[in-house]
Design an enzyme around this catalytic site. Structure first.
Site, PDB file in Angstrom:
ATOM      1  N   GLU A  73     -67.715  53.226  77.155  1.00 19.26           N
ATOM      2  CA  GLU A  73     -67.962  54.492  77.864  1.00 19.26           C
ATOM      3  C   GLU A  73     -69.434  54.872  77.871  1.00 19.26           C
ATOM      4  O   GLU A  73     -69.861  55.733  78.655  1.00 19.26           O
ATOM      5  CB  GLU A  73     -67.149  55.626  77.227  1.00 19.26           C
ATOM      6  CG  GLU A  73     -67.722  56.239  75.963  1.00 19.26           C
ATOM      7  CD  GLU A  73     -67.424  55.456  74.699  1.00 19.26           C
ATOM      8  OE1 GLU A  73     -67.611  56.013  73.609  1.00 19.26           O
ATOM      9  OE2 GLU A  73     -67.012  54.277  74.797  1.00 19.26           O
ATOM     10  N   CYS A 119     -63.519  51.985  69.504  1.00 21.09           N
ATOM     11  CA  CYS A 119     -64.130  52.091  68.179  1.00 21.09           C
ATOM     12  C   CYS A 119     -63.095  52.538  67.146  1.00 21.09           C
ATOM     13  O   CYS A 119     -62.269  51.738  66.721  1.00 21.09           O
ATOM     14  CB  CYS A 119     -65.346  53.007  68.226  1.00 21.09           C
ATOM     15  SG  CYS A 119     -66.409  52.824  66.773  1.00 21.09           S
ATOM     16  N   HIS A 153     -68.472  50.324  72.448  1.00 17.06           N
ATOM     17  CA  HIS A 153     -68.312  51.561  73.225  1.00 17.06           C
ATOM     18  C   HIS A 153     -68.571  51.322  74.710  1.00 17.06           C
ATOM     19  O   HIS A 153     -69.707  51.448  75.175  1.00 17.06           O
ATOM     20  CB  HIS A 153     -69.283  52.633  72.702  1.00 17.06           C
ATOM     21  CG  HIS A 153     -68.849  53.253  71.418  1.00 17.06           C
ATOM     22  ND1 HIS A 153     -68.174  54.458  71.352  1.00 17.06           N
ATOM     23  CD2 HIS A 153     -68.985  52.830  70.137  1.00 17.06           C
ATOM     24  CE1 HIS A 153     -67.912  54.744  70.086  1.00 17.06           C
ATOM     25  NE2 HIS A 153     -68.400  53.773  69.333  1.00 17.06           N
TER      26      HIS A 153
END
Length: 266
Positions: A216, A120, A214
């Site tokens: 994660e 990001c 994202h």
């Protein structure tokens, strides 16, 4: 003038790494630039150990010497002055301390050949450091705000790191209002949303991978089947390759933090 650490070179295999902390002698050491429990959980699950960047710039670059990978996590907007643009009304207040630290670490990582993963904001600061520019408010361009917080698929480029790790059309979390505008030299776009928004880039040498989405935040109990987790596995694989070919008992930092800052003009 460089900042020196005692160095012992092996003429056949390059510089040797200093003994690692207990528990990290085998695992790749990954520096994470800002607190993110989700990122750290993915790194640990993929077989790495975390190194904190700290707040002092000289400390950060010295810690990076012992690392095998650098992850730049999500966060606030990059200061548009760094890419010669006026601030958009929707752009957040500058995070000067973080901008400076990450620009310094990116320059040092490049000089040492350390693999980098950007997430990001990470993609955005990588873009700016390499000479690219950003759209400061994506809804102005695409006429919708779905990127603000939603799960949406992206189209990846066949053969890219993101494609090999995540497949052709992974469904991923979008949580951003800025994105790449002008691709920096030495990089290629490797994923887009259907509306044209750039969602991943990679350096031509494969050392730097960055996603606007994202990965994660998609950790499930079934890690081996999870797209986001597989990208961290791929990054840890790059870190292990770097670790194997770069054995050091200490090394000389190419530049001081202040010299990187002067280069970046921040």
């Amino acid at each position: 003038m460089s900042t020196k650490v005692t160095t012992h070179y092996n003429t056949h295999n390059g510089p040797k790494r200093a003994p690692a902390d207990i528990g990290s002698a085998v695992k790749p050491r990954i520096m994470v630039t800002a607190d993110s429990s989700a990122v750290e959980k993915q790194v640990i699950a993929a077989g790495g150990c975390i190194v904190d960047a700290g707040y002092d710039l000289e400390t950060s670059v010295q810690r990076l010497i012992s690392c095998d990978g650098l992850i730049i996590t999500g966060g606030g907007d990059v200061n548009p002055m760094l890419y010669a643009d006026h601030r958009h009304p929707q752009t957040q207040s500058p995070t000067t301390i973080r901008d400076r630290r990450e620009l310094v670490l990116l320059g040092a990582a490049r000089d040492m050949g350390i693999p980098v993963l950007g997430i990001c904001r990470g993609l955005q600061i990588i873009t700016v450091e390499a000479g690219g520019t950003l759209y400061q408010h994506v809804p102005d361009k695409v006429k919708h705000s779905n990127h603000d917080c939603s799960m949406m698929p992206v189209d990846t480029v066949r053969g890219s790191v993101v494609n090999r790790a995540m497949g052709d059309h992974p469904n991923v979390l979008h949580l951003h209002h800025q994105s790449l505008r002008r691709t920096p030299a030495g990089f290629q776009i490797t994923a887009r949303h259907a509306d044209g928004t750039v969602e991943a880039i990679e350096s031509n040498d494969g050392r730097v991978v960055a996603t606007q989405f994202h990965p994660e935040s998609i950790l499930t109990n079934n890690r081996s089947e999870d797209n986001g987790y597989r990208l961290f596995v791929a990054f840890l694989r790059s870190a292990r390759r770097f670790k194997r070919r770069t054995r050091r008992e200490g090394m000389e930092m190419p530049r001081k933090a202040s010299e990187y800052l002067a280069k970046e003009k921040v």
